[in-house]
Design an enzyme around this catalytic site. Structure first.
Site, short mmCIF file in Angstrom:
data_model
loop_
_atom_site.label_atom_id
_atom_site.label_comp_id
_atom_site.label_asym_id
_atom_site.label_seq_id
_atom_site.Cartn_x
_atom_site.Cartn_y
_atom_site.Cartn_z
N LYS A 1 0.84 -1.21 0.00
CA LYS A 1 0.00 0.00 0.00
C LYS A 1 0.87 1.26 0.00
CE LYS A 1 -3.79 -2.47 2.20
NZ LYS A 1 -4.58 -2.79 3.40
N GLN B 1 -4.46 -1.46 9.66
CA GLN B 1 -4.48 -2.79 9.06
C GLN B 1 -5.12 -3.80 10.01
OE1 GLN B 1 -3.63 -3.40 5.90
NE2 GLN B 1 -3.98 -5.60 6.01
N ASP C 1 -10.82 3.15 4.25
CA ASP C 1 -11.15 1.72 4.18
C ASP C 1 -12.66 1.50 4.06
OD1 ASP C 1 -9.32 -0.40 4.13
OD2 ASP C 1 -8.70 -0.03 6.21
N1 GUN Z 1 -7.04 -6.74 6.21
C1 GUN Z 1 -7.40 -7.45 5.12
N2 GUN Z 1 -7.96 -6.65 4.18
C2 GUN Z 1 -7.94 -5.40 4.70
C3 GUN Z 1 -8.35 -4.14 4.20
O1 GUN Z 1 -8.89 -3.99 3.10
N3 GUN Z 1 -8.13 -3.08 5.03
C4 GUN Z 1 -7.56 -3.21 6.26
N4 GUN Z 1 -7.42 -2.11 7.00
N5 GUN Z 1 -7.18 -4.36 6.75
C5 GUN Z 1 -7.36 -5.46 5.97
#
Ligand code: GUN
Length: 295
Positions: A54, A98, A121
């Protein structure tokens, strides 16, 4: 006819090219640099690699990105304080914590603490509620990526039988909701299967579009899909390690067993994964525009 392989890499690339132009324009014409912070608690290898990807993508597109890496023992109060600091930081437009978080931290509490306007998100209850109602909001990145993949691959969703396998808050529930909404890219008849579903095969074999987000490697076999179906595989399962140290990944769909039966399928890796990250970038740009009063 051989199945169309729906490439998330190619689709993500073209969206990223569009975004890079938009970001450069924001910078030169408005002096606006979208800012993203990723917050990772603990040392889960999959989470580490997602967060690294990311930040790398953000950097490549000209987004200002900060990465906060915290030890697994971080307390809930400490994490909430950091989220609070970034809520107040005007250079940061998007905050991503995350998931999953260590068990001693209440995930719902942390997600609720993120300012909804910085919740790139789309996990804050305000954004989840707006999504349900079909209102303008940040869409969660993986479901948003799936919608884009389907749309850009020319898959008709209106009137289609969509079967979702998995009911997580991150993928299953939101994608089911988005696909039934009354608008382009939606209008599907949606069924959601989960661990208590009595006859999963009955449902998956009826699907015109089968979306699998169960977290079980290669669980869907050729005899569980309808001939000509479109299959979206959201699974990213680490099933081993290659000699070069890289993780060997498998989807939730047994690709080799299914590919000859379907009309289109996403591969793993290179399917939904790159789209998730791209949609995060898109949401971050949207957050920056919103903060600047441009939307
Ligand atoms: N863990 C797995 N997929 C995601 C996501 O799209 N966003 C976040 N913050 N954590 C995740």
């Amino acid at each position: 006819m051989p199945a169309q392989i729906i490439s998330g890499i190619e689709t993500a690339k073209s969206i990223r090219e569009e975004l890079a132009i938009e970001i450069a324009d924001l910078k030169t014409r408005h002096g606006l640099v979208p800012g993203l912070v990723t917050i990772l608690v603990g040392e889960d290898p999959a989470s580490q690699s997602y967060v690294a990807a990311k930040n790398k993508t953000a950097h490549a597109l000209g987004i200002h990105s900060e990465q906060v890496t915290l030890p697994a023992e971080t307390s809930e109060a400490e994490l909430l304080a950091i989220v609070g600091e970034y809520n107040a930081n005007s250079a940061i437009h998007g905050i991503l914590v995350q998931l999953p978080l260590p068990r001693h931290i209440d995930e719902a509490k942390v997600l609720f603490a993120i300012a909804p306007q910085k919740d790139v998100d789309g996990f804050h209850p305000v954004n989840v509620g707006k999504m349900m109602l079909g209102q303008q909001c940040y869409l969660p990145c993986t479901p948003h990526g799936i919608l884009e993949l389907l749309q850009r691959s020319g898959v008709e969703t209106s009137g289609a039988e969509v079967v979702v396998v998995g009911r997580s808050n991150i993928v299953g529930k939101p994608i089911a909701n988005l696909m039934l909404q009354k608008r382009a890219g939606g209008n599907a008849t949606v069924t959601v299967c989960h661990t208590r579903t009595k006859d999963m095969d009955f449902h998956t074999r009826r699907a015109d579009i089968l979306i699998v987000a169960a977290g079980v490697p290669k669980m869907i076999k050729g005899n569980q899909v309808k001939p000509g179906a479109v299959v979206i595989d959201v699974g990213v399962n680490r099933i081993g390690q290659a000699e070069n140290g890289k993780a060997v990944l498998a989807g939730d769909v047994d690709f080799q067993d299914v590919v000859d039966k379907v009309s289109a399928i996403t591969p793993v890796p290179g399917g939904v994964g790159p789209m998730t990250i791209t949609m995060l970038m898109k949401n971050t740009v949207q957050a920056a525009r919103q903060a600047a009063g441009m939307i």
